[in-house]
Scaffold this motif. Structure first.
Motif, mmCIF file in Angstrom:
data_model
loop_
_atom_site.group_PDB
_atom_site.id
_atom_site.type_symbol
_atom_site.label_atom_id
_atom_site.label_comp_id
_atom_site.label_asym_id
_atom_site.label_seq_id
_atom_site.Cartn_x
_atom_site.Cartn_y
_atom_site.Cartn_z
ATOM 1 N N GLY A 162 16.853 -90.892 -23.950
ATOM 2 C CA GLY A 162 17.306 -92.232 -23.856
ATOM 3 C C GLY A 162 17.095 -93.061 -25.114
ATOM 4 N N GLN A 163 16.519 -92.572 -26.294
ATOM 5 C CA GLN A 163 16.144 -93.307 -27.220
ATOM 6 C C GLN A 163 16.873 -92.729 -28.637
ATOM 7 O OE1 GLN A 163 14.448 -95.607 -26.839
ATOM 8 N NE2 GLN A 163 12.953 -95.170 -24.842
ATOM 9 N N HIS A 164 18.298 -93.224 -28.718
ATOM 10 C CA HIS A 164 18.827 -92.943 -30.058
ATOM 11 C C HIS A 164 18.358 -93.417 -31.251
ATOM 12 C CE1 HIS A 164 21.147 -96.714 -28.654
ATOM 13 N NE2 HIS A 164 21.516 -96.633 -30.033
ATOM 14 N N THR B 291 8.049 -95.642 -22.297
ATOM 15 C CA THR B 291 9.278 -95.205 -22.826
ATOM 16 C C THR B 291 9.322 -94.122 -23.963
ATOM 17 O OG1 THR B 291 8.785 -97.166 -24.092
ATOM 18 C CG2 THR B 291 10.368 -97.639 -22.397
ATOM 19 N N GLY B 292 8.070 -93.718 -24.131
ATOM 20 C CA GLY B 292 7.877 -92.599 -25.015
ATOM 21 C C GLY B 292 7.182 -92.767 -26.442
ATOM 22 N N LYS B 293 6.511 -93.617 -26.718
ATOM 23 C CA LYS B 293 5.891 -94.085 -27.958
ATOM 24 C C LYS B 293 4.730 -93.123 -28.127
ATOM 25 C CE LYS B 293 4.974 -98.214 -26.797
ATOM 26 N NZ LYS B 293 5.458 -98.218 -25.373
ATOM 27 N N ASN B 294 3.903 -92.940 -27.135
ATOM 28 C CA ASN B 294 2.896 -91.781 -27.455
ATOM 29 C C ASN B 294 3.517 -90.349 -27.445
ATOM 30 O OD1 ASN B 294 -0.105 -92.746 -27.332
ATOM 31 N ND2 ASN B 294 0.833 -93.877 -25.815
ATOM 32 N N PHE B 295 4.753 -90.245 -26.622
ATOM 33 C CA PHE B 295 5.300 -88.870 -26.594
ATOM 34 C C PHE B 295 5.648 -88.510 -28.231
ATOM 35 C CE2 PHE B 295 8.782 -86.217 -24.928
ATOM 36 C CZ PHE B 295 8.154 -85.339 -24.559
ATOM 37 N N VAL B 296 6.493 -89.671 -28.720
ATOM 38 C CA VAL B 296 7.003 -89.099 -29.977
ATOM 39 C C VAL B 296 5.905 -88.995 -31.048
ATOM 40 C CG1 VAL B 296 7.641 -91.054 -31.478
ATOM 41 C CG2 VAL B 296 9.436 -89.864 -30.223
ATOM 42 N N PHE C 7 -2.244 -95.721 -34.273
ATOM 43 C CA PHE C 7 -3.071 -96.857 -33.587
ATOM 44 C C PHE C 7 -2.375 -97.314 -32.314
ATOM 45 C CE2 PHE C 7 -6.084 -97.989 -36.909
ATOM 46 C CZ PHE C 7 -5.711 -97.225 -37.805
ATOM 47 N N ASP C 8 -3.036 -96.580 -31.130
ATOM 48 C CA ASP C 8 -2.556 -96.927 -29.882
ATOM 49 C C ASP C 8 -2.803 -98.263 -29.457
ATOM 50 O OD1 ASP C 8 -0.938 -96.633 -27.700
ATOM 51 O OD2 ASP C 8 -2.205 -95.388 -26.748
ATOM 52 N N GLU C 9 -2.142 -98.916 -28.495
ATOM 53 C CA GLU C 9 -2.482 -100.313 -27.977
ATOM 54 C C GLU C 9 -2.819 -101.257 -28.984
ATOM 55 O OE1 GLU C 9 -5.818 -99.673 -25.399
ATOM 56 O OE2 GLU C 9 -4.752 -98.752 -23.931
ATOM 57 N N PRO D 63 14.255 -99.620 -23.041
ATOM 58 C CA PRO D 63 13.770 -99.384 -21.458
ATOM 59 C C PRO D 63 14.499 -98.408 -21.012
ATOM 60 C CG PRO D 63 15.117 -101.271 -21.633
ATOM 61 C CD PRO D 63 14.877 -101.095 -23.031
ATOM 62 N N LEU D 64 13.873 -97.431 -20.082
ATOM 63 C CA LEU D 64 14.682 -96.425 -19.671
ATOM 64 C C LEU D 64 15.131 -96.578 -18.090
ATOM 65 C CD1 LEU D 64 11.882 -93.692 -20.303
ATOM 66 C CD2 LEU D 64 14.199 -94.166 -21.708
ATOM 67 N N GLU D 65 16.540 -95.799 -17.983
ATOM 68 C CA GLU D 65 17.288 -96.059 -16.863
ATOM 69 C C GLU D 65 16.956 -95.053 -15.970
ATOM 70 O OE1 GLU D 65 21.471 -96.534 -18.257
ATOM 71 O OE2 GLU D 65 20.894 -97.928 -19.771
ATOM 72 N N GLY E 82 8.871 -97.048 -17.058
ATOM 73 C CA GLY E 82 9.567 -95.936 -17.794
ATOM 74 C C GLY E 82 9.471 -94.663 -17.103
ATOM 75 N N CYS E 83 9.104 -93.501 -17.790
ATOM 76 C CA CYS E 83 8.837 -92.452 -17.337
ATOM 77 C C CYS E 83 7.266 -92.068 -16.910
ATOM 78 C CB CYS E 83 9.035 -90.980 -18.090
ATOM 79 S SG CYS E 83 11.110 -91.130 -17.806
ATOM 80 N N LYS E 84 6.421 -93.102 -16.889
ATOM 81 C CA LYS E 84 4.931 -92.839 -16.718
ATOM 82 C C LYS E 84 5.164 -92.940 -15.282
ATOM 83 C CE LYS E 84 1.612 -94.786 -19.813
ATOM 84 N NZ LYS E 84 1.005 -95.864 -20.309
ATOM 85 N N VAL F 26 5.705 -90.367 -13.444
ATOM 86 C CA VAL F 26 6.502 -89.378 -13.088
ATOM 87 C C VAL F 26 5.717 -88.328 -12.829
ATOM 88 C CG1 VAL F 26 8.406 -87.748 -13.645
ATOM 89 C CG2 VAL F 26 8.934 -90.107 -14.002
ATOM 90 N N GLN F 27 5.064 -87.746 -13.502
ATOM 91 C CA GLN F 27 4.170 -86.316 -13.535
ATOM 92 C C GLN F 27 3.396 -86.471 -12.345
ATOM 93 O OE1 GLN F 27 2.331 -86.297 -17.216
ATOM 94 N NE2 GLN F 27 4.293 -85.712 -18.148
ATOM 95 N N SER F 28 2.656 -87.520 -11.966
ATOM 96 C CA SER F 28 1.780 -87.621 -10.712
ATOM 97 C C SER F 28 2.598 -87.725 -9.495
ATOM 98 C CB SER F 28 0.684 -88.737 -10.887
ATOM 99 O OG SER F 28 1.380 -89.947 -11.365
HETATM 100 N N1 LIG Z 1 12.174 -91.431 -23.587
HETATM 101 C C1 LIG Z 1 11.250 -90.479 -23.038
HETATM 102 N N2 LIG Z 1 11.632 -89.170 -23.221
HETATM 103 C C2 LIG Z 1 11.112 -88.084 -22.523
HETATM 104 N N3 LIG Z 1 9.761 -88.206 -21.678
HETATM 105 C C3 LIG Z 1 9.491 -89.467 -21.879
HETATM 106 C C4 LIG Z 1 10.006 -90.609 -22.406
HETATM 107 N N4 LIG Z 1 9.304 -91.622 -22.193
HETATM 108 C C5 LIG Z 1 8.324 -91.289 -21.499
HETATM 109 N N5 LIG Z 1 8.277 -89.875 -21.371
HETATM 110 C C6 LIG Z 1 7.184 -89.186 -20.582
HETATM 111 O O1 LIG Z 1 5.998 -90.108 -19.836
HETATM 112 C C7 LIG Z 1 5.150 -89.944 -20.587
HETATM 113 C C8 LIG Z 1 4.333 -91.147 -20.814
HETATM 114 O O2 LIG Z 1 4.954 -91.685 -21.758
HETATM 115 P P1 LIG Z 1 4.378 -92.401 -22.952
HETATM 116 O O3 LIG Z 1 2.999 -92.260 -22.890
HETATM 117 O O4 LIG Z 1 4.916 -91.824 -24.280
HETATM 118 O O5 LIG Z 1 4.703 -94.092 -22.869
HETATM 119 P P2 LIG Z 1 4.231 -94.959 -24.037
HETATM 120 O O6 LIG Z 1 5.614 -95.363 -24.502
HETATM 121 O O7 LIG Z 1 3.499 -94.649 -24.967
HETATM 122 O O8 LIG Z 1 3.744 -96.146 -22.974
HETATM 123 P P3 LIG Z 1 2.424 -97.207 -23.016
HETATM 124 O O9 LIG Z 1 3.023 -98.140 -23.919
HETATM 125 O O10 LIG Z 1 2.252 -97.794 -21.700
HETATM 126 O O11 LIG Z 1 1.360 -96.617 -23.696
HETATM 127 C C9 LIG Z 1 5.167 -88.913 -21.601
HETATM 128 O O12 LIG Z 1 3.998 -88.005 -21.739
HETATM 129 C C10 LIG Z 1 6.464 -88.341 -21.343
HETATM 130 O O13 LIG Z 1 5.955 -87.024 -20.622
#
Ligand SMILES: Nc1ncnc2c1ncn2[C@@H]1O[C@H](COP(=O)(O)OP(=O)(O)OP(=O)(O)O)[C@@H](O)[C@H]1O
Length: 312
Positions: free
Chosen positions: A54-56, A89-94, A152-154, A254-256, A301-303, A305-307
């Motif tokens: 979802g992040q084109h 939404t995936g910032k740390n993930f990316v 640099f996070d946060e 934002p994720l749907e 977002g997807c936070k 989900v794992q837990s």
């Molecule tokens: N767009 C996405 N596509 C695939 N997985 C995602 C996506 N966004 C989040 N995730 C999943 O959710 C987890 C948490 O996301 P992430 O830590 O990247 O969020 P963030 O944007 O950094 O949030 P924050 O701003 O709270 O730090 C990731 O480890 C990943 O597994």
């Protein structure tokens, strides 16, 4: 391995094989900083397309920015990316994907450094000390490996001014005290601007337009001004924006509901379990969505989900 026996072992192995150079072989055992190695653009593209949902816009810009930068033999300044968006939404993930494509060990690499504001720079009264430490840390690490990556996070929780300490390193100088910072990469992550991004995404949705039609030009200018004027962005009135030292402002939408489902499936796959669509739906339905009436976007977002998956 301790260094001397590692050196002897490698020397012996390279003499035996007569094929791989000492450096090649050494780098198989120990981590090496390979500045000249170009980035494998197709591997990065595949990684982003398969894993990031979802992040084109982020996919497009990150790919362009990293490949362009790493394939440029003579960059005039380090690469600086500022990633913005709602939580989860995936910032740390990316950043993790980017780090792995730049240095194979990713976040575990000795050349990738993650700073978390609340952990590393917690006290407002110590700003001067943090500035000093940050400068020394970056100088030391870039001297050891020019293509070091600093995340640099946060940023939105960083006390205003701390980040300005690294301004000279991000500028167009050839060298500072004998060190060139031009091959380094700085990635800033923040929730600041998340509200502006959501507003634009909602406007598109309400106008019946596709999410994929949102273009960078719809968001980038709003974002840079919004972040500059946001007291809690970590870049509030920062010289980094003022001096145009941020190369790309990258919005995370934002994720749907459908993206949350994709995250659940990805997590199931990562755990080696079969995809059970009933569980996927149940986990996705447990998440909360906003705005109140339309309920389009997941507020975490997807936070989580794992837990949540652990309970099914
Ligand atoms: N767009 C996405 N596509 C695939 N997985 C995602 C996506 N966004 C989040 N995730 C999943 O959710 C987890 C948490 O996301 P992430 O830590 O990247 O969020 P963030 O944007 O950094 O949030 P924050 O701003 O709270 O730090 C990731 O480890 C990943 O597994």
């Amino acid at each position: 391995f301790e260094p001397i026996s590692l050196g002897i072992a490698i020397g012996a192995a390279s003499a035996l094989t007569g094929y791989l150079s000492y450096t090649d072989l050494y780098c198989r055992f120990a981590e090496c900083c390979r500045e000249e190695q170009p980035l494998n653009a197709s591997a990065l593209k595949l990684n982003l397309e398969e894993k990031l949902f979802g992040q084109h816009l982020a996919t497009e810009v990150i790919l362009k920015a990293l490949t362009g930068f790493r394939n440029n033999k003579n960059p005039k300044k380090p690469l600086t990316l500022s990633l913005h968006g709602w939580a989860g939404t995936g910032k740390n993930f990316v950043s993790q994907i980017a780090a792995e494509n730049l240095h194979p060990k990713g976040l575990k690499s000795g050349f990738v450094h993650l700073f978390v504001s609340t952990l590393h720079f917690p006290h407002e009264q110590h700003i001067k000390l943090y500035q000093d430490q940050l400068q020394r840390w970056i100088r030391g690490n870039v001297s050891a490996c020019a293509s070091s990556v600093f995340i640099f996070d946060e940023m939105d929780k960083l006390h205003p001014g701390v980040i300005d300490a690294i301004k000279p390193f991000l500028d167009y100088y050839e060298q500072i005290d004998g060190v060139s910072y031009r091959k380094a990469i700085f990635i800033f992550l923040s929730n600041a601007g998340g509200d502006l991004i959501t507003k634009t995404a909602l406007d598109f949705w309400r106008a019946g337009r596709k999410r994929e039609d949102i273009q960078l030009k719809d968001l980038e200018p709003v974002l840079s001004v919004g972040v500059f004027n946001n007291k809690h962005s970590g870049l509030w009135h920062s010289g980094l924006i003022d001096r145009n030292l941020i190369d790309y402002f990258i919005p995370f939408l934002p994720l749907e509901y459908s993206h949350v489902k994709m995250c659940v499936r990805a997590e199931m796959k990562a755990r080696g379990s079969a995809i059970d669509e009933d569980v996927v739906t149940r986990v996705a339905e447990e998440m909360t969505f906003f705005p109140k009436d339309e309920k389009i976007y997941s507020d975490k977002g997807c936070k989580t989900v794992q837990s949540r998956l652990d309970f099914h």
